[in-house]
Design a protein around this motif. Structure first.
Motif, PDB file in Angstrom:
ATOM      1  N   GLY A  89       1.135  -1.074  -0.215  1.00  0.00           N
ATOM      2  CA  GLY A  89       0.188  -0.224  -0.031  1.00  0.00           C
ATOM      3  C   GLY A  89       0.978   1.356  -0.026  1.00  0.00           C
ATOM      4  O   GLY A  89       0.330   2.523  -0.682  1.00  0.00           O
ATOM      5  N   TYR A  90       1.898   1.209   0.572  1.00  0.00           N
ATOM      6  CA  TYR A  90       2.408   2.335   0.401  1.00  0.00           C
ATOM      7  C   TYR A  90       4.020   2.602   0.440  1.00  0.00           C
ATOM      8  O   TYR A  90       4.462   3.906  -1.000  1.00  0.00           O
ATOM      9  CB  TYR A  90       2.616   2.996   2.130  1.00  0.00           C
ATOM     10  N   TYR A  91       4.943   1.288  -0.082  1.00  0.00           N
ATOM     11  CA  TYR A  91       5.960   1.725  -0.406  1.00  0.00           C
ATOM     12  C   TYR A  91       5.642   1.181  -2.404  1.00  0.00           C
ATOM     13  O   TYR A  91       6.488   1.840  -2.741  1.00  0.00           O
ATOM     14  CB  TYR A  91       7.260   0.210   0.268  1.00  0.00           C
ATOM     15  N   SER A 175      -2.343  -1.004  -7.174  1.00  0.00           N
ATOM     16  CA  SER A 175      -1.312  -1.356  -5.530  1.00  0.00           C
ATOM     17  C   SER A 175      -1.722  -0.626  -4.579  1.00  0.00           C
ATOM     18  O   SER A 175      -2.058  -1.574  -3.341  1.00  0.00           O
ATOM     19  CB  SER A 175       0.507  -0.917  -5.277  1.00  0.00           C
ATOM     20  N   TYR A 176      -2.484   0.790  -4.237  1.00  0.00           N
ATOM     21  CA  TYR A 176      -3.196   1.283  -3.173  1.00  0.00           C
ATOM     22  C   TYR A 176      -4.936   0.986  -3.396  1.00  0.00           C
ATOM     23  O   TYR A 176      -5.347   0.641  -2.617  1.00  0.00           O
ATOM     24  CB  TYR A 176      -3.243   2.700  -3.244  1.00  0.00           C
ATOM     25  N   ALA A 181      -8.742  -2.149  -0.400  1.00  0.00           N
ATOM     26  CA  ALA A 181      -9.945  -3.529  -0.437  1.00  0.00           C
ATOM     27  C   ALA A 181      -9.034  -4.946   0.641  1.00  0.00           C
ATOM     28  O   ALA A 181      -9.880  -5.321   1.062  1.00  0.00           O
ATOM     29  CB  ALA A 181     -10.286  -3.969  -1.306  1.00  0.00           C
ATOM     30  N   MET A 182      -7.928  -4.957   0.980  1.00  0.00           N
ATOM     31  CA  MET A 182      -7.378  -5.257   1.508  1.00  0.00           C
ATOM     32  C   MET A 182      -7.418  -5.524   3.001  1.00  0.00           C
ATOM     33  O   MET A 182      -7.275  -6.336   4.010  1.00  0.00           O
ATOM     34  CB  MET A 182      -6.183  -6.444   1.760  1.00  0.00           C
ATOM     35  N   ALA A 199       1.756  -0.478   9.648  1.00  0.00           N
ATOM     36  CA  ALA A 199       1.950   0.273   8.029  1.00  0.00           C
ATOM     37  C   ALA A 199       2.826   0.972   7.603  1.00  0.00           C
ATOM     38  O   ALA A 199       3.874   0.059   6.878  1.00  0.00           O
ATOM     39  CB  ALA A 199       0.454  -0.687   7.427  1.00  0.00           C
ATOM     40  N   MET A 200       2.936   1.816   7.743  1.00  0.00           N
ATOM     41  CA  MET A 200       3.990   3.289   7.378  1.00  0.00           C
ATOM     42  C   MET A 200       5.545   2.896   7.450  1.00  0.00           C
ATOM     43  O   MET A 200       6.512   2.985   7.117  1.00  0.00           O
ATOM     44  CB  MET A 200       3.152   4.525   7.601  1.00  0.00           C
ATOM     45  N   ILE A 201       5.420   1.759   8.843  1.00  0.00           N
ATOM     46  CA  ILE A 201       6.353   2.223   8.973  1.00  0.00           C
ATOM     47  C   ILE A 201       7.292   0.575   8.392  1.00  0.00           C
ATOM     48  O   ILE A 201       8.417   0.828   8.712  1.00  0.00           O
ATOM     49  CB  ILE A 201       6.864   1.351  11.271  1.00  0.00           C
ATOM     50  N   VAL A 202       6.457  -0.131   8.627  1.00  0.00           N
ATOM     51  CA  VAL A 202       6.990  -1.421   7.615  1.00  0.00           C
ATOM     52  C   VAL A 202       7.859  -0.688   5.903  1.00  0.00           C
ATOM     53  O   VAL A 202       8.319  -0.732   5.243  1.00  0.00           O
ATOM     54  CB  VAL A 202       6.386  -1.969   7.006  1.00  0.00           C
TER      55      VAL A 202
END
Length: 319
Positions: A89-91, A175-176, A181-182, A199-202
């Motif tokens: 989602g973010y990377y 991707s986003y 959805a997930m 999630a943002m730290i990952v």
């Protein structure tokens, strides 16, 4: 939930989704301004994530304490899903988006990302066996026809590199949309803020690992001060705030409805891109933008929510 509390949660969700859409959109303007100082998409993304890391780490610590108090700490399976969502989602989405911005104007970038509701709808169709009404197929056709119209006009004005940039940004949108959805199951169980913090730290770890593999660390130092100032603004106002706003909105409205508020983005960027960056606006671009907005408006009508969350999800995100 009582009707009054449900209505209040929806109003809050609408305000959060709209604010998140506006702030998310502005990141393209800031990235374009950074490119003027000779940096590339990977440097812009690495700086953005590095500056936002302390904010998400603080949020994660706070939400971890709250989760412990209510017995909602992530399980081993949850951590696996968090890693997948953070990378997806973010990377990946941010990497493709910033890369695409090297080749396309901000108005086209935001218009392609605006296809999120249609992509979430298709995910609902193929992954969740959701039935799609004839009106929704019409909306899909209208939306993509509008994007093609704007893309062809940008090819005429900007050049062939628009095709590469458009493909990259479309990959970011897919991707986003998958992330949205997930994420519903984890939001319901963990709460939106706890999920987005981890999630943002990952995602930040993934971005920095990518950067260290591809570039020497010294390339992030000694840049013009404007690059760091824009990165800090991007981290706070166009990353931390909109990400938390959007995830809180998903928890209250559902993924499909929250995604529909991206309508504000392409409208604002058509004019902001011309005002701040000097990008050209043509009549065909305006018509194409209006066509896409019309298509997504059709999807925003009652019954068009593609991957809704159960109403009980709001119980765990309202705090």
């Amino acid at each position: 939930m009582s009707p009054a509390s449900s209505s209040a949660a929806r109003r809050t969700g609408v305000a959060l989704a709209a604010s998140g859409a506006i702030l998310f959109s502005a990141k393209a303007i800031l990235a374009k301004l950074q490119y003027r100082y000779g940096v590339d998409s990977l440097q812009v993304l690495a700086l953005r994530m590095a500056f936002s890391l302390p904010l998400f780490a603080a949020l994660g610590v706070r939400e971890h304490g709250r989760a412990r108090a209510r017995g909602a700490l992530p399980t081993r399976r949850d951590w696996g899903l968090i890693v997948v969502l953070g990378v997806l989602g973010y990377y990946l989405s941010s990497l493709l988006d910033f890369w695409g911005l090297e080749y396309v104007p901000v108005s086209l970038e935001r218009l392609i990302l605006f296809l999120n509701p249609t992509i979430v709808l298709l995910i609902g169709l193929f992954a969740f066996k959701r039935r799609v009404a004839a009106r929704e197929w019409t909306a899909l056709a209208v939306s993509y026809a509008g994007v093609v119209l704007v893309m062809v006009e940008n090819l005429r004005v900007e050049g062939d590199h628009v095709l590469l940039g458009s493909a990259l940004v479309l990959g970011a949108a897919v991707s986003y949309a998958l992330y949205l959805a997930m994420s519903g199951e984890l939001i319901k169980r963990l709460g939106s803020l706890q999920l987005v913090a981890w999630a943002m730290i990952v995602s930040t770890a993934a971005v920095l690992i990518h950067y260290l593999i591809a570039r020497p660390p010294s390339a992030l130092f000694g840049l013009p001060w404007q690059v760091y100032a824009l990165a800090a603004a991007n981290a706070v106002f166009c990353t931390f705030l909109p990400v938390t706003f959007t995830m809180a909105a998903v928890g209250r409205l559902g993924a499909g409805t929250a995604a529909q508020f991206s309508v504000i983005g392409p409208v604002s960027l058509v004019f902001l891109g011309a005002w701040v960056l000097g990008e050209k606006i043509t009549a065909i671009q305006l018509v194409g933008t209006a066509v896409v907005l019309g298509g997504v408006w059709l999807l925003s009508r009652p019954g068009a929510n593609s991957v809704p969350l159960p109403a009980s999800a709001t119980d765990k995100t309202s705090g």
